[in-house]
Design an enzyme around this catalytic site. Structure first.
Site, PDB file in Angstrom:
ATOM      1  N   SER A   1     -38.748  32.083  38.616  1.00  0.00           N
ATOM      2  CA  SER A   1     -37.809  32.613  37.622  1.00  0.00           C
ATOM      3  C   SER A   1     -37.860  34.125  37.451  1.00  0.00           C
ATOM      4  CB  SER A   1     -38.045  31.937  36.268  1.00  0.00           C
ATOM      5  OG  SER A   1     -37.607  30.601  36.306  1.00  0.00           O
TER       6      SER A   1
ATOM      7  N   LYS B   1     -34.581  35.884  38.145  1.00  0.00           N
ATOM      8  CA  LYS B   1     -33.431  35.998  37.243  1.00  0.00           C
ATOM      9  C   LYS B   1     -33.017  37.446  37.009  1.00  0.00           C
ATOM     10  CE  LYS B   1     -34.015  31.622  34.710  1.00  0.00           C
ATOM     11  NZ  LYS B   1     -34.936  30.939  35.625  1.00  0.00           N
TER      12      LYS B   1
END
Length: 518
Positions: free
Chosen positions: A62, A65
């Site tokens: 992540s 992102k």
């Protein structure tokens, strides 16, 4: 600030293999654009005896992102440029459709799509393809709160964002990242590899020193929300790029890390793929990443031009290590909380009827409680007879009610104590029209079990545990993404005659999914 206490920082880093036990990892500290510390240890592959090095690539999960949002800002401009495309993408919505800025700031109210894969019957080690992601996301009709009012982590926000970017530019996100982000930042080996099954340069491991370490199996395709693989040296290059461009008013990281607010003007904890934190009065920006077998975290303190990076090929607490490294670099001593004895009146399960969320509290000893509310357990410090807090949550108890506050999420809930026994008449089949998915509950030998069925398959049977009258918990500790949703809360509804008519299923990542009894 004074110079970094390098001996203290080095001592912390060299103790990481003992304090965060696992196959291997890599860490770095950067200040003023220069490398203060760069260290790798252990093995990238235990069976092959392949050593971990700063050049070893790992999934950053992540942490990707922020790079997706960087492409948006660099190639397209402000998020509002894609609002009409988002309206076409979420064309099944009944009302309250989020805006693209809400996606970037995790304020969309959309339920996390990896959590929803559980409700749609996905196997934790199953294959998940791009068309299945769109199938799931495009069928959504509702949010679990009004967009812009709260914060809720949602991987689907960034998956949708990637689709919109590719549609608008006519180019792949992989090419855009390579050209617009990785090349200017001199991230020489960073690459978007959306299919987790294709990455084999380093092995991620499930388990711990009690159960042993086993290679983790991942076969999902992700894009926008994750998918980048990079080495420690690549991540160091990103921090150096941030430092080089710090005075540029239109610099990418300055735009990414600018403060954000909720619709009511309250400060938000997240924006453009970055989490905002504070330590010792200093603002931090960064992000963590997780997949089965992998954990990573980066933090940047712009005021002091310091960055810390931690990358593990096991499921250790990289976020904790990165924050402690930052505190050591900043010269911030460990906090010493004052704790009170736990009053037994805290312990038990508490329900918020409006959201269907359940708070479970149990004694953890030493003036602490273990709380289950979000994706994983929190340790709460008891600061008074009726007050407790963690880094995320504050609790204030008033008899049979707890007032729960998560300031960063703009969330305030009244939790009512659950008293009494749960009735066992919940077996049957239930249907979610929005997900076109079923929940099957059965009773075997007096124990209740549940399984999810949908377009992704039929899940294993999971045991249910009663929390109180018509409230049950269904723990799911392994799923396609990591961390798993944790405990699903099942709140049953009855008609005037006492017959069950339906159930609300939810967790922190995906709240308020309505099922009717068939």
């Amino acid at each position: 600030m004074p110079n970094i206490d390098l001996p203290t920082l080095e001592a912390f880093v060299h103790a990481i293999p003992q304090n965060y036990k696992g196959p291997g990892g890599a860490v770095a500290v950067v200040r003023n654009g220069e490398i203060v510390l760069r260290h790798a240890w252990g093995f990238a592959d235990l069976a092959a005896r392949k050593a971990m090095t700063p050049e070893t690539r790992m999934p950053i999960c992540s942490v990707s992102k922020q790079f997706t949002c960087a492409v948006l800002l660099d190639c397209i401009g402000e998020p509002e440029m894609l609002d009409s495309a988002l309206a076409a993408y979420l064309d099944q919505f009944e009302d309250g459709r989020p805006a693209v800025r809400d996606l970037c700031n995790n304020q969309s109210g959309l339920r996390d799509y990896w959590a929803l894969t559980v409700l749609c019957g996905a196997a934790p080690e199953g294959i998940f393809l791009p068309d299945q992601a769109q199938n799931l996301l495009r069928r959504l009709k509702t949010t679990h709160f009004a967009p812009g009012t709260h914060y809720s982590y949602c991987n689907g926000n960034f998956r949708i964002l990637a689709d919109l970017i590719e549609q608008h530019t006519g180019r792949s996100l992989a090419d855009l990242l390579a050209e617009r982000i990785f090349a200017p930042a001199a991230m020489k080996t960073a690459e978007l590899i959306p299919d987790t099954a294709l990455f084999n340069e380093c092995t991620g491991y499930e388990g711990d020193t009690v159960r042993g370490f086993l290679p983790a199996i991942n076969r999902i395709h992700w894009l926008g929300d994750a998918g980048i693989c990079a080495s420690l040296d690549d991540m160091i290059a990103w921090e150096q790029f941030i430092d080089r461009t710090r005075h540029d008013e239109n610099g990418l990281y300055r735009r990414l890390s600018s403060p954000q607010t909720f619709a009511d003007g309250a400060p938000a904890p997240y924006g453009f793929g970055l989490k905002f934190e504070e330590t010792g009065g200093k603002r931090l920006t960064g992000h963590g990443g997780a997949l089965r077998g992998w954990r990573c975290q980066r933090w940047h303190c712009a005021d002091e031009r310091i960055s810390t990076i931690v990358m593990f090929n096991f499921e250790g607490n990289a976020s904790d290590a990165a924050l402690k490294m930052m505190n050591a670099a900043l010269g911030i001593p460990p906090a010493k909380p004052v704790r009170a004895q736990a009053n037994p009146g805290w312990f038990g399960s508490w329900l918020n009827p409006e959201t269907g969320l359940v708070l479970s509290l149990e004694d953890a000893g030493g003036g602490r409680m273990k709380a289950r509310f979000g994706t994983g357990p929190e340790k709460m410090d008891i600061s008074g007879e009726n007050e407790a807090q963690s880094s995320m949550t504050t609790l204030r108890r008033d008899g049979d009610m707890i007032h729960l506050a998560r300031k960063d999420e703009n969330l305030h809930l009244a939790m009512h104590r659950l008293k009494g026994k749960a009735r066992q008449d919940i077996a049957g089949r239930y249907r979610s029209d929005e997900l076109e998915a079923d929940l099957l509950l059965v009773s075997e030998g007096g124990a209740i079990y549940g399984a999810f069925e949908g377009f992704l398959g039929k899940s294993d049977m999971y045991p249910l545990y009663a929390a109180g009258p018509d409230v049950w918990l269904l723990p799911v500790q392994r799923s396609m993404d990591a961390p798993s949703p944790g405990e699903w809360k099942l709140v049953f509804h009855r008609d005037a005659a006492g017959r069950i008519t339906g159930v609300t299923v939810g967790c922190w990542l995906a709240r308020g999914v309505e099922y009717k009894r068939l």
